[in-house]
Enzyme design. Structure first.
Site, PDB file in Angstrom:
ATOM      1  N   ASP A  32      -3.788  -8.908  -7.259  1.00 53.83           N
ATOM      2  CA  ASP A  32      -3.405  -9.298  -5.893  1.00 53.83           C
ATOM      3  C   ASP A  32      -4.152 -10.568  -5.494  1.00 53.83           C
ATOM      4  O   ASP A  32      -5.006 -10.555  -4.617  1.00 53.83           O
ATOM      5  CB  ASP A  32      -3.752  -8.135  -4.953  1.00 53.83           C
TER       6      ASP A  32
ATOM      7  N   HIS B  75       0.817  -1.208   0.000  1.00 53.38           N
ATOM      8  CA  HIS B  75       0.000   0.000   0.000  1.00 53.38           C
ATOM      9  C   HIS B  75       0.854   1.262   0.000  1.00 53.38           C
ATOM     10  O   HIS B  75       0.476   2.269  -0.622  1.00 53.38           O
ATOM     11  CB  HIS B  75      -0.975  -0.031   1.164  1.00 53.38           C
TER      12      HIS B  75
ATOM     13  N   ALA C 249     -11.226 -12.897 -12.347  1.00 54.89           N
ATOM     14  CA  ALA C 249     -10.278 -11.784 -12.340  1.00 54.89           C
ATOM     15  C   ALA C 249      -9.515 -11.649 -13.648  1.00 54.89           C
ATOM     16  O   ALA C 249      -9.293 -10.531 -14.141  1.00 54.89           O
ATOM     17  CB  ALA C 249      -9.296 -11.965 -11.179  1.00 54.89           C
TER      18      ALA C 249
ATOM     19  N   SER D 130      -6.665  -2.535  -0.471  1.00 51.73           N
ATOM     20  CA  SER D 130      -6.348  -1.740  -1.657  1.00 51.73           C
ATOM     21  C   SER D 130      -7.543  -0.935  -2.172  1.00 51.73           C
ATOM     22  O   SER D 130      -7.366   0.219  -2.595  1.00 51.73           O
ATOM     23  CB  SER D 130      -5.800  -2.643  -2.763  1.00 51.73           C
TER      24      SER D 130
ATOM     25  N   HIS E  49      -8.480  -8.415  -7.810  1.00 48.90           N
ATOM     26  CA  HIS E  49      -8.755  -9.300  -6.673  1.00 48.90           C
ATOM     27  C   HIS E  49      -8.937  -8.414  -5.444  1.00 48.90           C
ATOM     28  O   HIS E  49      -8.088  -8.365  -4.554  1.00 48.90           O
ATOM     29  CB  HIS E  49      -7.609 -10.281  -6.437  1.00 48.90           C
TER      30      HIS E  49
END
EC number: 2.1.1.266
Length: 276
Positions: free
Chosen positions: A160, A18, A140, A97, A41
């Site tokens: 991710d 992050h 995804a 996220s 994701h």
């Protein structure tokens, strides 16, 4: 390796991921043109660190709690992102996220989130209520390609996955190759856990064969020597990182390494081009 977000929320990997994601998006936002931010994701979006899943691992102690207690000003933007979802200075909630990206949006930017797991998708919709984010519940890798090229001039795709499937790395490699053909100038960020150095090196070899010119690999090894069979750290592959981000990266990595080093270890957090 099964890496469900809820069990590892706020750990050292999240802090690095992050922190770098914030720096990357802010570097791109130095230009006024719109950005599309895609999280393939997305997970649940927001995590309770006192929840049973997070408590079972206790990994936030060596991650977000270390970072919040650290005084290095280079970590201020990360700390602000965590503080934004908490009150009274108590770090109970951790922004995934989707929440981090939502905080960075300008009026001209677009945020697209995807989570295939039904329960997580439902929680994600609740967490993002009131934000302009679009939430999808699709495969995804299908979504990744379907949304390229982005409708805005520039964009970032964040990949991710939980690495639950044995073919996860192969699917990422194949999808990245196809994405590069459709959207060669786009920025892609791929998160991965570091458990087995040999397996990881084989994956990097297969990625090198894609011959993508600007392909950065950031690796955070927590311990001074590899610990066989356990989680050793995590990393990011970043395709087409902007120049402004690369200029800020070395001191930020050093600040993160120092803040997150386990007791008795110095750790290692490096960035290098996959194809020198």
């Amino acid at each position: 390796m099964n890496y469900r977000h809820a069990f590892h929320a706020g750990n050292s990997a999240d802090v690095v991921k992050h922190s770098l994601l914030i720096a990357l998006v802010r570097a791109l936002q130095q230009k006024p043109s719109a950005l599309t931010l895609i999280d393939t994701h997305a997970g649940s979006g927001l995590y309770d660190l006192q929840d049973d899943k997070a408590q079972r691992t206790g990994e936030a102690v060596g991650g977000v709690l270390r970072a919040m207690a650290n005084s290095d000003p280079l970590l201020d933007t990360y700390r602000h992102a965590v503080e934004a979802v908490n009150e009274d200075g108590d770090v109970r909630l951790y922004p995934g996220s989707p929440c981090v990206l939502a905080q960075l949006l300008r009026p001209q930017d677009v945020l697209i989130l995807n989570e295939k797991h039904p329960e997580d998708a439902a929680v994600l919709r609740g967490a993002m209520r009131g934000s302009p984010a679009a939430v999808h519940q699709r495969d995804a890798y299908e979504l990744w390609l379907a949304l390229l090229p982005t409708k805005t001039p520039r964009g970032v795709v964040v990949v991710d996955p939980p690495y639950e499937q044995t073919d996860e790395r192969a699917r990422i490699t194949a999808t990245l190759a196809a994405a590069d053909r459709k959207w060669g100038h786009g920025v892609t960020v791929i998160w991965y856990p570091l458990k087995d150095r040999d397996t990881h090196e084989r994956w990097k070899q297969s990625l090198r064969r894609l011959e993508i010119p600007k392909f950065l690999t950031v690796e955070h090894w927590l311990f001074d020597a590899e610990q066989p069979g356990i989680y050793n750290g995590a990393g990011l592959f970043i395709v087409n990182p902007p120049y402004a981000f690369m200029q800020e990266l070395p001191p930020l990595l050093d600040a993160l390494r120092a803040a997150l080093a386990p007791d008795g270890h110095r750790g290692r957090l490096t960035a290098e081009w996959l194809r020198p």
